[in-house]
Design a protein around this motif. Structure first.
Motif, short mmCIF file in Angstrom:
data_model
loop_
_atom_site.label_atom_id
_atom_site.label_comp_id
_atom_site.label_asym_id
_atom_site.label_seq_id
_atom_site.Cartn_x
_atom_site.Cartn_y
_atom_site.Cartn_z
N THR A 1 0.81 -1.22 0.00
CA THR A 1 0.00 0.00 0.00
C THR A 1 0.85 1.26 0.00
O THR A 1 0.58 2.20 -0.76
N LYS B 1 2.20 3.00 -3.16
CA LYS B 1 1.29 3.69 -4.07
C LYS B 1 1.38 5.20 -3.96
O LYS B 1 0.79 5.93 -4.75
N PRO C 1 3.41 7.92 -7.91
CA PRO C 1 2.40 7.88 -8.98
C PRO C 1 2.78 6.93 -10.12
O PRO C 1 1.89 6.40 -10.80
N TYR D 1 4.20 4.02 -9.73
CA TYR D 1 3.80 2.69 -9.25
C TYR D 1 2.28 2.54 -9.36
O TYR D 1 1.78 1.50 -9.81
N THR D 2 1.57 3.58 -8.97
CA THR D 2 0.11 3.54 -9.07
C THR D 2 -0.33 3.30 -10.51
O THR D 2 -1.22 2.48 -10.78
N GLN D 3 0.30 4.01 -11.46
CA GLN D 3 -0.04 3.83 -12.87
C GLN D 3 0.35 2.43 -13.34
O GLN D 3 -0.39 1.80 -14.11
N GLU E 1 -3.84 -5.87 -2.10
CA GLU E 1 -3.08 -4.90 -1.31
C GLU E 1 -2.62 -5.53 0.00
O GLU E 1 -3.39 -6.20 0.69
#
Length: 532
Positions: free
Chosen positions: A337, A340, A343, A345-347, A361
């Motif tokens: 978590t 994240k 950004p 990594y989030t993408q 998660e």
């Protein structure tokens, strides 16, 4: 000539894995004491090859055929007569000569050039029919004739093996490391040695990654004086990123392939421990050390992996269709978590999920390997004398960490400008019996394995997705393999890697996952200042 770096605002990132608790500090660029080597100059590095390199005039015509191309693409171009293995080798040597030292773009990533590199390339040219006679073009997936750089803690008969340390400048060994023997048997051209964080980043403690007394300070081609190179396989990562070789070989104990691969937007593979022989490699820990390939793409990584002589079948026989069916549909990944917050990594997770993967998660409670430093101290205290006794130049027989420290004091400004605090810690490590130490190692591995396998069982996971080398310590202790591949660049142009982690001896999964992600995103971009 030594240069001092002043008033540069970017902070070095810590390059050892956060999981290992090694307490190796980050460095502000304003604190860097050394840039260029006190022991090398450009012409000296090239030696008897200098005239051939300076006279070579084919670079401009070959750029479009070589820069950023994969091994199969290069092999196909050679087979079709567009250039030779000798041309290829000279192309890379000329780029190293042009960019790597003593100019405003210097990267200090190469520490030595193999005096026999052109002879090895000529030998490959004499056997060019090897490629042409294979109707299925499987020979395009060969390391034959491909110029490879080796991290300078890997023994070669042709060059000294220094580990970046001034004391080892005369460490000429009579035998190649076993992985080098495999490369030569497959016809690879050993182009030279890559710079590294001295003693594989287990020497000074309070020093920047990418620094060695012999090689100077390695710099990142994406931000020459503003971005960290990662360590300890710094020169290997930088040289591949800047297209100074087809590929390079690094070594890792914990994060030393994954970190520089991520920092330089290349593919780095840390195999399951024991996959490749460690014989002839200057050690930190025989328990955890491993060599591994660093390449511009996953296919090249698979080809180099095969050529290094894996102890078991890491990947199936490769060819044009090797990764054609690689995909992520239905693969269940554990993701952390807190990561994240990045950004990129989030993408990356959105991209992976859009391809059919299932993401679970995980909370951020990871095992603290508080005994990791103790393990490395005790192993290096034992393993380095073993290397000196059997695999180094004869003059180092009987040497150990204490003898190296004593030698360094002769000229501390040149041989240890940042001190040698980690070596001091090795000397001060309390003695432990072989039985107790083995139990200690096994307990640490069991703790790391338990962490991963419990999560896999609880969530029915196939593997994990991390960033750079952020989870490298636990993976190393568990003997889990990992592979990082470019996941793009932040607003400042700094590269980051998406790192896949698989269970021990399930390395093939990494190649499939990384190839699928690479094919889907194609994030890697060559550093702008090194395209000429």
């Amino acid at each position: 000539m030594r240069q001092i770096l002043l008033f540069l605002p970017f902070l070095f990132l810590a390059c050892k894995s956060p999981d290992t608790n090694l307490n190796i500090s980050s460095k502000d660029f304003r604190e860097l004491k050394v840039l260029d080597s006190e022991y090398l100059d450009r012409d000296q590095i090239f030696g008897d090859l200098l005239d051939d390199v300076v006279r070579f005039r084919g670079s401009d015509n070959l750029k479009s055929l070589i820069l950023e191309k994969s091994i199969p693409e290069i092999q196909e171009a050679i087979a079709s007569g567009q250039f030779s293995y000798r041309d290829l080798t000279l192309f890379y040597l000329k780029r190293i000569y042009k960019y790597d030292r003593e100019n405003t773009k210097s990267l200090n990533s190469v520490i030595a050039i193999n005096p026999n590199a052109l002879k090895q390339a000529d030998a490959a040219d004499q056997d060019l029919a090897y490629v042409k006679r294979n109707e299925e073009h499987l020979a395009y997936y060969s390391i034959k004739g491909m110029p490879i750089l080796l991290k300078d803690n890997i023994n070669t008969e042709d060059m000294p093996t220094t580990a970046g340390a001034a004391v080892l400048l005369e460490n000429r060994t009579s035998q190649n490391a076993i992985i080098v023997t495999h490369l030569r048997q497959e016809g690879a051209v050993i182009l030279g040695k890559a710079n590294l964080s001295e003693w594989a980043y287990f020497f000074c403690g309070d020093c920047p990654s990418g620094y060695s007394a012999v090689g100077g300070q390695t710099l990142n081609p994406y931000g020459r004086r503003t971005m960290d190179t990662g360590g300890s396989s710094s020169g290997s990562g930088v040289s591949v990123a800047a297209n100074f070789a087809v590929a390079a070989v690094g070594t890792e104990t914990s994060g030393s392939i994954l970190s520089p691969a991520s920092q330089n937007s290349v593919v780095g593979y840390k195999p399951s421990t024991g996959t490749f022989s460690g014989s002839g490699i200057v050690p930190i820990s025989s328990y955890l050390d491993t060599a591994g390939p660093m390449t511009k793409n996953v296919m090249d990584n698979a080809i180099l992996t095969q050529a290094l002589g894996a102890s078991y079948e890491v990947i199936e026989k490769y060819g044009a269709n090797t990764f054609e069916t690689a995909g992520l549909k239905g693969v269940r990944f554990g993701v952390w978590t807190s990561f994240k917050e990045n950004p990129l990594y989030t993408q990356a997770l959105l991209d992976i999920e859009s391809s059919g993967a299932i993401l679970i998660e995980l909370d951020d409670t990871r095992p603290q390997l508080n005994g990791f430093l103790k393990l490395l101290n005790a192993d290096m205290k034992k393993d380095l004398p073993v290397y000196f006794a059997a695999q180094s130049h004869a003059k180092f027989r009987g040497w150990d960490v204490a003898k190296v420290m004593e030698w360094n004091k002769r000229d501390s400004l040149k041989s240890m400008p940042y001190g040698q605090s980690l070596f001091k810690g090795i000397i001060e490590e309390p003695a432990i019996s072989d039985e107790e130490f083995l139990k200690f190692k096994k307990d640490m591995t069991a703790k790391a394995e338990e962490y991963f396998y419990n999560l896999m069982e609880k969530h029915d996971l196939n593997g994990f997705v991390s960033i750079n080398n952020y989870t490298a310590g636990v993976a190393a202790a568990a003997f889990f393999p990992a592979m990082t591949v470019s996941m793009g660049y932040n607003d400042q142009g700094q590269p980051f890697g998406l790192t896949f982690i698989a269970p021990n001896r399930e390395d093939k999964l990494l190649f499939d996952w990384a190839a699928a992600y690479e094919k889907m995103t194609k994030h890697r971009v060559m550093p702008q200042d090194y395209k000429d």
